[in-house]
Scaffold this motif. Structure first.
Motif, short mmCIF file in Angstrom:
data_model
loop_
_atom_site.label_atom_id
_atom_site.label_comp_id
_atom_site.label_asym_id
_atom_site.label_seq_id
_atom_site.Cartn_x
_atom_site.Cartn_y
_atom_site.Cartn_z
N CYS A 175 0.84 -1.20 0.00
CA CYS A 175 0.00 0.00 0.00
C CYS A 175 0.88 1.25 0.00
N ASP A 176 0.54 2.22 -0.84
CA ASP A 176 1.31 3.46 -0.92
C ASP A 176 1.12 4.34 0.30
N ASN A 177 0.01 4.15 1.04
CA ASN A 177 -0.27 5.02 2.17
C ASN A 177 0.26 4.46 3.49
N CYS A 178 -0.03 3.15 3.76
CA CYS A 178 0.35 2.58 5.06
C CYS A 178 1.46 1.54 4.95
N GLY A 179 1.83 1.11 3.74
CA GLY A 179 2.93 0.18 3.57
C GLY A 179 2.60 -1.28 3.78
N LYS A 180 1.34 -1.62 4.07
CA LYS A 180 0.97 -3.02 4.28
C LYS A 180 0.85 -3.74 2.94
N GLN A 181 1.06 -5.08 2.98
CA GLN A 181 0.98 -5.87 1.76
C GLN A 181 -0.46 -5.96 1.29
N MET A 182 -0.69 -5.62 0.04
CA MET A 182 -2.04 -5.58 -0.51
C MET A 182 -2.54 -7.00 -0.78
N VAL A 183 -3.86 -7.17 -0.72
CA VAL A 183 -4.49 -8.47 -0.89
C VAL A 183 -5.41 -8.43 -2.10
N LEU A 184 -5.67 -9.60 -2.65
CA LEU A 184 -6.53 -9.73 -3.82
C LEU A 184 -7.97 -9.89 -3.38
N LYS A 185 -8.86 -9.04 -3.89
CA LYS A 185 -10.29 -9.09 -3.55
C LYS A 185 -11.10 -9.13 -4.83
N ASN A 186 -12.38 -9.43 -4.66
CA ASN A 186 -13.29 -9.53 -5.80
C ASN A 186 -14.44 -8.56 -5.61
N GLY A 187 -14.72 -7.74 -6.61
CA GLY A 187 -15.79 -6.76 -6.54
C GLY A 187 -16.78 -6.92 -7.66
N PRO A 188 -17.75 -6.00 -7.78
CA PRO A 188 -18.77 -6.12 -8.83
C PRO A 188 -18.19 -6.01 -10.23
N PHE A 189 -16.99 -5.43 -10.38
CA PHE A 189 -16.36 -5.28 -11.69
C PHE A 189 -15.16 -6.20 -11.84
N GLY A 190 -15.04 -7.23 -10.99
CA GLY A 190 -13.97 -8.19 -11.12
C GLY A 190 -12.92 -8.06 -10.03
N PRO A 191 -11.82 -8.79 -10.15
CA PRO A 191 -10.78 -8.78 -9.12
C PRO A 191 -10.05 -7.44 -9.06
N PHE A 192 -9.55 -7.10 -7.88
CA PHE A 192 -8.75 -5.90 -7.71
C PHE A 192 -7.87 -6.07 -6.47
N MET A 193 -6.77 -5.33 -6.44
CA MET A 193 -5.86 -5.33 -5.30
C MET A 193 -6.31 -4.25 -4.33
N SER A 194 -6.33 -4.59 -3.03
CA SER A 194 -6.83 -3.67 -2.02
C SER A 194 -5.93 -3.70 -0.80
N CYS A 195 -5.90 -2.60 -0.08
CA CYS A 195 -5.21 -2.55 1.20
C CYS A 195 -5.97 -3.44 2.19
N PRO A 196 -5.27 -4.20 3.05
CA PRO A 196 -5.99 -5.05 4.02
C PRO A 196 -6.84 -4.27 5.00
N ASP A 197 -6.57 -2.96 5.17
CA ASP A 197 -7.35 -2.12 6.09
C ASP A 197 -8.45 -1.36 5.35
N TYR A 198 -8.93 -1.91 4.22
CA TYR A 198 -9.95 -1.21 3.43
C TYR A 198 -11.22 -0.98 4.24
N ASN A 199 -11.62 -1.97 5.06
CA ASN A 199 -12.83 -1.86 5.86
C ASN A 199 -12.53 -1.62 7.34
N ALA A 200 -11.29 -1.22 7.65
CA ALA A 200 -10.91 -0.98 9.04
C ALA A 200 -11.43 0.37 9.51
N ASP A 201 -11.16 0.69 10.76
CA ASP A 201 -11.56 1.96 11.35
C ASP A 201 -10.34 2.62 11.98
N PRO A 202 -9.75 3.66 11.38
CA PRO A 202 -10.14 4.32 10.13
C PRO A 202 -9.73 3.50 8.91
N PRO A 203 -10.46 3.62 7.81
CA PRO A 203 -10.16 2.78 6.64
C PRO A 203 -9.02 3.34 5.81
#
Length: 410
Positions: free
Chosen positions: A205-233
């Protein structure tokens, strides 16, 4: 193209409606329809035979068919947070792995005074609604004054006694692990066969430096920060082309002129490559290709821009305060015939020309919106000059039909 949900639904239909979905049903039906046409069989008997089988299968499927949303299959995968086994569940984007310790039960709160009066009744009320393990918290003005994890009635009794001494409000929370992981193994590959074997490089991740994970969304797979749904996200994502990731940001070796700290990097955007500050979102500098011509309206800078159709146009950098745009490139230098401070580069079939912006006849015709009048220049000008010494291409000489007709007839 086949999707995972389509394949599962097909499997359920074939399993629960064997009469309709067997391979030779269509051929059998065509033969029976031919018999109806030849008068060997009544069409009412054909429909009755079909509905008798269908009604029986429908009754059985209504009772025995599995519900996809409630599917839970045990797996050999292990939760990365708590070490518990993962189970395979179904969601709106297909199957995914979920921790077996996930709980939908909501926390409950009781008064400290009720615990002091009758602790047995309080324990019975808690265990009837929630299961172990639990977390007992004593709250004072929305702040934790006491917190302890319990796994049986004895620990719960001691924790409630301590919490009631320190706080008036006691909150009991069930233990729940929210770890999930996408299941890409069972999802069909909709691209090339090579994409299934493509390996993703480790991205951070460019912001927090954590290793990004592969997720699946309505438009297909994408790479996301593991804290995407964290508080704060942390909402850092990178789009993927099927399973192959787009180019990561490439350093350019230049220092950002706006913040003076971070390095400029080349990124991949929806309209192509662009150069911006690596300190985004704190620094939102984007490098632009500027022309040496000031804006005719406000005197600002003119930059080269791209549209969604991947075409080039030129606009003022002070947008939206200044709405000046041009489809032709602005060239520095005054017009020899009028008072225009710049010229336009116009490309035609017969070459490239320098045209004065006041020469309306030589410029490409622009569509006028409904209710809008065509803009007229303050002064009329007819300046036009070809770029380069190459002469204009001559028209092709057409053959004389009177001379070529005898050859054709021969």
């Amino acid at each position: 193209m086949p999707t995972e949900i389509g394949m599962v639904v097909t499997e359920l239909l074939v399993k629960n409606f064997p009469y309709i979905f067997k391979y030779d049903y269509t051929a059998q039906l065509e033969t029976e329809l031919d018999d109806v046409e030849d008068g060997k069989e009544k069409w009412t008997d054909l429909l009755k035979g079909f509905y008798d089988h269908f009604e029986q299968e429908l009754t059985v499927a209504e009772k025995n068919m599995e519900e996809i949303k409630r599917w839970e299959k045990p797996t050999t995968e292990v939760c990365e947070k708590c070490g518990s086994p993962l189970i395979l569940k179904w969601g709106k984007f297909g199957s995914f792995f979920s921790c077996s310790n996930f709980s939908k039960a909501k926390p409950m709160s009781i008064a400290g005074s009720s615990v002091k009066k009758d602790p047995k009744a309080a324990i019975k009320k808690i265990t009837a609604k929630l299961g172990y393990p639990l977390t007992v918290k004593g709250m004072v003005d929305d702040a934790e004054a006491f917190a302890e994890e319990v796994e049986d009635n004895a620990q719960l009794r001691d924790a409630l006694a301590q919490a009631s001494e320190r706080a008036k409000k006691i909150v009991i929370e069930p233990f729940s692990c929210d770890f999930t992981k996408e299941n890409f193994a069972d999802k069909p590959d909709l691209a090339s066969p090579d994409a299934q074997d493509a390996e993703l490089e480790e991205e951070y991740c460019d912001n927090c430096g954590k290793q990004m994970v592969l997720k699946n969304g309505p438009f297909g797979p994408f790479m996301s920060c593991p804290d995407y749904n964290a508080d704060p996200p942390c909402k850092t994502i990178r789009k993927l082309n099927q399973k192959v990731q787009q180019k990561p940001p490439e350093p350019t070796g230049e220092i950002c002129p706006e913040c003076g700290k971070n390095e400029l990097v080349k990124r991949q955007g929806p309209y192509g490559e662009f150069v911006s500050c690596s300190g985004y979102p704190k620094c939102k500098y984007v490098k632009q290709n500027l022309l040496d011509v000031p804006c005719p309206k406000c005197g600002g800078k003119i930059a080269e821009r791209r549209t969604r159709r991947n075409t080039t146009f030129y606009g003022c950098t002070n947008y939206p305060k200044c709405d000046f745009t041009s489809n032709q490139k602005l060239v520095p230098g005054p017009c020899p015939q009028c008072n225009s401070t710049y010229l336009l580069e116009v490309e035609r079939k017969d070459g490239v020309f320098l045209v004065c912006p006041n020469n309306v006849e030589a410029l490409p015709k622009r569509k006028v919106k409904a209710g809008e009048e065509a803009a007229k220049p303050a002064t009329e000008c007819h300046f036009e000059k070809r770029i380069g010494d190459a002469p204009a291409p001559k028209e092709l000489e057409r053959p004389d039909p009177e001379k070529t007709r005898p050859l054709v007839e021969a």
